[in-house]
Structure formats: structure tokens, C-alpha cells
Motif scaffolding. Sequence first.
Motif, PDB file in Angstrom:
ATOM      1  N   SER A 131       0.828  -1.205   0.000  1.00 33.72           N
ATOM      2  CA  SER A 131       0.000   0.000   0.000  1.00 33.72           C
ATOM      3  C   SER A 131       0.858   1.249   0.000  1.00 33.72           C
ATOM      4  CB  SER A 131      -0.923   0.010   1.221  1.00 33.72           C
ATOM      5  OG  SER A 131      -1.853  -1.043   1.158  1.00 33.72           O
ATOM      6  N   LEU A 132       1.999   1.200   0.694  1.00 30.34           N
ATOM      7  CA  LEU A 132       2.907   2.339   0.714  1.00 30.34           C
ATOM      8  C   LEU A 132       3.475   2.604  -0.671  1.00 30.34           C
ATOM      9  CD1 LEU A 132       4.361   4.480   2.373  1.00 30.34           C
ATOM     10  CD2 LEU A 132       6.138   2.787   2.882  1.00 30.34           C
ATOM     11  N   TRP A 133       3.824   1.544  -1.404  1.00 26.19           N
ATOM     12  CA  TRP A 133       4.329   1.715  -2.766  1.00 26.19           C
ATOM     13  C   TRP A 133       3.270   2.359  -3.661  1.00 26.19           C
ATOM     14  CZ3 TRP A 133       5.940  -4.121  -2.813  1.00 26.19           C
ATOM     15  CH2 TRP A 133       7.009  -4.307  -1.933  1.00 26.19           C
ATOM     16  N   VAL A 134       2.046   1.878  -3.547  1.00 25.69           N
ATOM     17  CA  VAL A 134       0.953   2.453  -4.333  1.00 25.69           C
ATOM     18  C   VAL A 134       0.766   3.922  -3.979  1.00 25.69           C
ATOM     19  CG1 VAL A 134      -1.545   2.401  -4.724  1.00 25.69           C
ATOM     20  CG2 VAL A 134      -0.235   0.267  -4.722  1.00 25.69           C
ATOM     21  N   SER A 135       0.830   4.243  -2.700  1.00 22.01           N
ATOM     22  CA  SER A 135       0.660   5.626  -2.254  1.00 22.01           C
ATOM     23  C   SER A 135       1.727   6.534  -2.852  1.00 22.01           C
ATOM     24  CB  SER A 135       0.709   5.683  -0.723  1.00 22.01           C
ATOM     25  OG  SER A 135       0.555   6.996  -0.254  1.00 22.01           O
ATOM     26  N   LYS A 136       2.964   6.055  -2.908  1.00 20.86           N
ATOM     27  CA  LYS A 136       4.057   6.856  -3.481  1.00 20.86           C
ATOM     28  C   LYS A 136       3.830   7.119  -4.963  1.00 20.86           C
ATOM     29  CE  LYS A 136       7.790   5.575  -0.309  1.00 20.86           C
ATOM     30  NZ  LYS A 136       9.112   4.904  -0.172  1.00 20.86           N
ATOM     31  N   VAL A 137       3.382   6.102  -5.692  1.00 20.07           N
ATOM     32  CA  VAL A 137       3.137   6.260  -7.121  1.00 20.07           C
ATOM     33  C   VAL A 137       1.959   7.204  -7.361  1.00 20.07           C
ATOM     34  CG1 VAL A 137       2.396   5.072  -9.228  1.00 20.07           C
ATOM     35  CG2 VAL A 137       4.212   4.101  -7.819  1.00 20.07           C
ATOM     36  N   ILE A 138       0.915   7.097  -6.561  1.00 19.21           N
ATOM     37  CA  ILE A 138      -0.234   7.995  -6.688  1.00 19.21           C
ATOM     38  C   ILE A 138       0.199   9.442  -6.513  1.00 19.21           C
ATOM     39  CG2 ILE A 138      -2.328   8.757  -5.481  1.00 19.21           C
ATOM     40  CD1 ILE A 138      -3.067   5.846  -5.143  1.00 19.21           C
ATOM     41  N   SER A 190      -6.471  -3.374  -7.094  1.00 25.09           N
ATOM     42  CA  SER A 190      -7.281  -3.871  -5.975  1.00 25.09           C
ATOM     43  C   SER A 190      -7.530  -2.772  -4.944  1.00 25.09           C
ATOM     44  CB  SER A 190      -6.596  -5.062  -5.316  1.00 25.09           C
ATOM     45  OG  SER A 190      -5.410  -4.678  -4.645  1.00 25.09           O
ATOM     46  N   LEU A 191      -6.558  -1.843  -4.781  1.00 20.93           N
ATOM     47  CA  LEU A 191      -6.693  -0.772  -3.795  1.00 20.93           C
ATOM     48  C   LEU A 191      -7.454   0.431  -4.334  1.00 20.93           C
ATOM     49  CD1 LEU A 191      -3.109  -0.804  -2.235  1.00 20.93           C
ATOM     50  CD2 LEU A 191      -5.220  -1.564  -1.147  1.00 20.93           C
ATOM     51  N   ILE A 192      -7.237   0.776  -5.593  1.00 22.36           N
ATOM     52  CA  ILE A 192      -7.786   2.010  -6.162  1.00 22.36           C
ATOM     53  C   ILE A 192      -9.026   1.765  -7.019  1.00 22.36           C
ATOM     54  CG2 ILE A 192      -7.219   4.108  -7.470  1.00 22.36           C
ATOM     55  CD1 ILE A 192      -5.688   3.684  -4.831  1.00 22.36           C
ATOM     56  N   GLY A 193      -9.111   0.573  -7.597  1.00 22.17           N
ATOM     57  CA  GLY A 193     -10.283   0.248  -8.412  1.00 22.17           C
ATOM     58  C   GLY A 193     -10.035   0.268  -9.896  1.00 22.17           C
ATOM     59  N   VAL A 194      -8.934   0.910 -10.313  1.00 19.07           N
ATOM     60  CA  VAL A 194      -8.556   0.934 -11.730  1.00 19.07           C
ATOM     61  C   VAL A 194      -7.049   0.719 -11.820  1.00 19.07           C
ATOM     62  CG1 VAL A 194     -10.427   2.464 -12.454  1.00 19.07           C
ATOM     63  CG2 VAL A 194      -8.263   3.454 -11.708  1.00 19.07           C
ATOM     64  N   ALA A 195      -6.594   0.359 -13.018  1.00 15.92           N
ATOM     65  CA  ALA A 195      -5.166   0.163 -13.241  1.00 15.92           C
ATOM     66  C   ALA A 195      -4.441   1.512 -13.186  1.00 15.92           C
ATOM     67  CB  ALA A 195      -4.942  -0.512 -14.590  1.00 15.92           C
ATOM     68  N   PRO A 196      -3.122   1.534 -12.890  1.00 18.56           N
ATOM     69  CA  PRO A 196      -2.398   2.805 -12.744  1.00 18.56           C
ATOM     70  C   PRO A 196      -2.436   3.692 -13.984  1.00 18.56           C
ATOM     71  CG  PRO A 196      -0.898   0.911 -12.660  1.00 18.56           C
ATOM     72  CD  PRO A 196      -2.270   0.381 -12.544  1.00 18.56           C
ATOM     73  N   ASN A 197      -2.317   3.116 -15.177  1.00 21.79           N
ATOM     74  CA  ASN A 197      -2.367   3.937 -16.396  1.00 21.79           C
ATOM     75  C   ASN A 197      -3.738   4.590 -16.563  1.00 21.79           C
ATOM     76  OD1 ASN A 197       0.237   3.822 -17.820  1.00 21.79           O
ATOM     77  ND2 ASN A 197      -0.128   1.614 -17.864  1.00 21.79           N
ATOM     78  N   GLN A 198      -4.800   3.836 -16.268  1.00 20.76           N
ATOM     79  CA  GLN A 198      -6.145   4.381 -16.367  1.00 20.76           C
ATOM     80  C   GLN A 198      -6.356   5.475 -15.330  1.00 20.76           C
ATOM     81  OE1 GLN A 198      -8.358   3.783 -18.712  1.00 20.76           O
ATOM     82  NE2 GLN A 198      -9.891   5.156 -17.813  1.00 20.76           N
ATOM     83  N   ASN A 237       5.688   6.881 -17.894  1.00 21.96           N
ATOM     84  CA  ASN A 237       5.939   5.443 -17.974  1.00 21.96           C
ATOM     85  C   ASN A 237       5.841   4.889 -16.555  1.00 21.96           C
ATOM     86  OD1 ASN A 237       7.108   2.838 -18.045  1.00 21.96           O
ATOM     87  ND2 ASN A 237       8.255   3.371 -19.881  1.00 21.96           N
ATOM     88  N   ILE A 238       4.697   4.339 -16.235  1.00 25.86           N
ATOM     89  CA  ILE A 238       4.446   3.924 -14.856  1.00 25.86           C
ATOM     90  C   ILE A 238       5.258   2.692 -14.484  1.00 25.86           C
ATOM     91  CG2 ILE A 238       2.649   3.215 -13.228  1.00 25.86           C
ATOM     92  CD1 ILE A 238       0.706   4.923 -14.839  1.00 25.86           C
ATOM     93  N   GLU A 239       5.617   1.878 -15.478  1.00 30.73           N
ATOM     94  CA  GLU A 239       6.475   0.726 -15.190  1.00 30.73           C
ATOM     95  C   GLU A 239       7.819   1.184 -14.638  1.00 30.73           C
ATOM     96  OE1 GLU A 239       6.765  -2.613 -17.799  1.00 30.73           O
ATOM     97  OE2 GLU A 239       4.954  -2.021 -18.892  1.00 30.73           O
ATOM     98  N   GLU A 240       8.334   2.295 -15.168  1.00 29.27           N
ATOM     99  CA  GLU A 240       9.601   2.832 -14.670  1.00 29.27           C
ATOM    100  C   GLU A 240       9.442   3.376 -13.244  1.00 29.27           C
ATOM    101  OE1 GLU A 240      11.094   5.725 -17.373  1.00 29.27           O
ATOM    102  OE2 GLU A 240      11.484   4.271 -18.985  1.00 29.27           O
ATOM    103  N   LEU A 241       8.303   4.018 -12.959  1.00 26.05           N
ATOM    104  CA  LEU A 241       8.066   4.531 -11.613  1.00 26.05           C
ATOM    105  C   LEU A 241       8.011   3.399 -10.593  1.00 26.05           C
ATOM    106  CD1 LEU A 241       5.273   7.232 -12.181  1.00 26.05           C
ATOM    107  CD2 LEU A 241       7.724   7.598 -11.900  1.00 26.05           C
TER     108      LEU A 241
END
Length: 289
Positions: A187-194, A227-235, A206-210
Amino acid sequence: MENYHKYLNISELEKKWNFYITTVGYSKTEKNIDYPNPKDHPLDHGFSWNKGRILDGFYVVFITSGRGIFECESIGECAIHAGTCFILFPGVWHRYKPDLTTGWEEYWVGFKGSYPQQLMESFFDQKVPIIKTGISNKLIAAFTDLLSTVHQAEIGYPQMITGQTLQIIAVLNRVKLMEEIKDDPESLWVSKVIFLLQHQLDRNLNIEELAAEFPISYSKFRKVFKSLIGVAPNQYHLELRLHKSKELLEEGNMSTKEIAYRTGFTSPHYFSRLYKKKFGFPPKVSRRG
């Protein structure tokens, strides 16, 4: 601050708002003082330590100094220290009191309605009623503003204080989420990317690089994100950019082409197509002037 509390008379107008405040208050209980003072509370809110009580609405109690004890049927007896909130849920037996050797300071707000019930049941768990907030300046300011609004009692204030109470609930939810993230590295990793996505709307990242800095494959990261946000990171990033473009269009200071480039779209035609797909109408409909 002087001790202050108020129990509000609830009219049908307040009930129509579907979120109404029943009581607010601040109290400093000195050491070696019996608690609570029965003269300070009506019969349906007062209680004794021996009997405890059951309420038919929600309460948020914020302890800002001193220490004491909180007990409810879902978690038993717990020590309470300064910088702690506890939530009282309707229909749940509870009791609490300050330590006689220290006393304590407390702020509280009680509320009812279908809307707060939905919020509290969706985002809080009565099995985890204690939230360690620390001495939060945001919470103190929110409670102080709430008490001031009630004290001034200007026209329409019952509706104003629902918004202030909602702010308190939002702060508590954020604190709770941050505590959960500390114990959950994914969840912390997802939070940083968000955070990065929200602050870089001017280009197609390029979210794969992030995500490459984290010890996890991108496919696994994408699955966790969704699973946490409801949509894929690119979307998610695309929707952030489209909403930003809509704001810029409504301001009316730039052309559609400029806004497309400003929000990371290299092709105005492609931008217009995605915009229409998202909002159901072309960008020119959103433009002012």
C-alpha cells in the motif's frame, strides 16, 4: 479555553439534511475530580462508570491532555493517552474516564443521520474504535471552529457544523489509512506512485519505470494498485489528466489544442476522442465563452 458544551435541539429541517449534530463540547477535568459530572449531561447522554451507557448515535471524543481508561464491549478496557480519539458507535455499550492523578482534556462531537451512518459503517470498524492521532493541530483547529460556530449560533449554523464535523471524520480516516499503510509495504508503494501521478499531469508517464524501484514485478504492482484504487495505474493517471483538462477548459483561458498539450496529449485529435469517451461530449462543450 473554558469548559463549554451544548446539546442541540433537532428539528425536522435538520433531519432532512440527513446529517445532523446532537452535541458538541470541550471539557477540562482536573485531577481528583469525579467524572462525569451528572449536571453537565441530559439523562440520555449521562452515565456512571459502574453502569456505562449505550447511545443511539455516533460520538467522536478527542483527548488532548492527560490520560484515562476507555472500555467497550468489542475491545474491553484500554488505556487512553493524550493524542487519542475514540469513536462511540450506536448500540454499543461503553464507558470511559480520566485517571484521577492526571485528569484530562477532551473535545467531542455527537451526530446522527443516514449519511454519517453510511460513512462510519463504510470506513470505520466498531471493533477498532481507538485512533492514535497525536496532538493533531488539524483536529484541534477543526474542533475549535466547530465549537465557535455553535457558540455564535448564526442563521443556518446547524448545516454549517455538519461540514465541520465531516472534516473531523475525514482527518480521522486519513490518520487511520496512514497507520494501515505503515504496516503494509504494498500500500505504501501504491501511495508513493499515486503522489507522483497526481503531481505530473503534463505528460504521459511510464508507470512501469516509476514502479521499478519497488521489489515487486510490475504485473504484481498493477494488480495491487487495481485492488486498492479500483482501476489500473495507467487508467488512473489518464483520468486525472482528463479531469484536469476539463477544469482548464471550463476556465476558458486556453485553446483546446493548448490544453491537450498541457495535459500530456501529443495529439489534439486523440485527446478529443478520449475526452468525449470519458465525459460523453467533446471538449468544445466544456469551454467557457
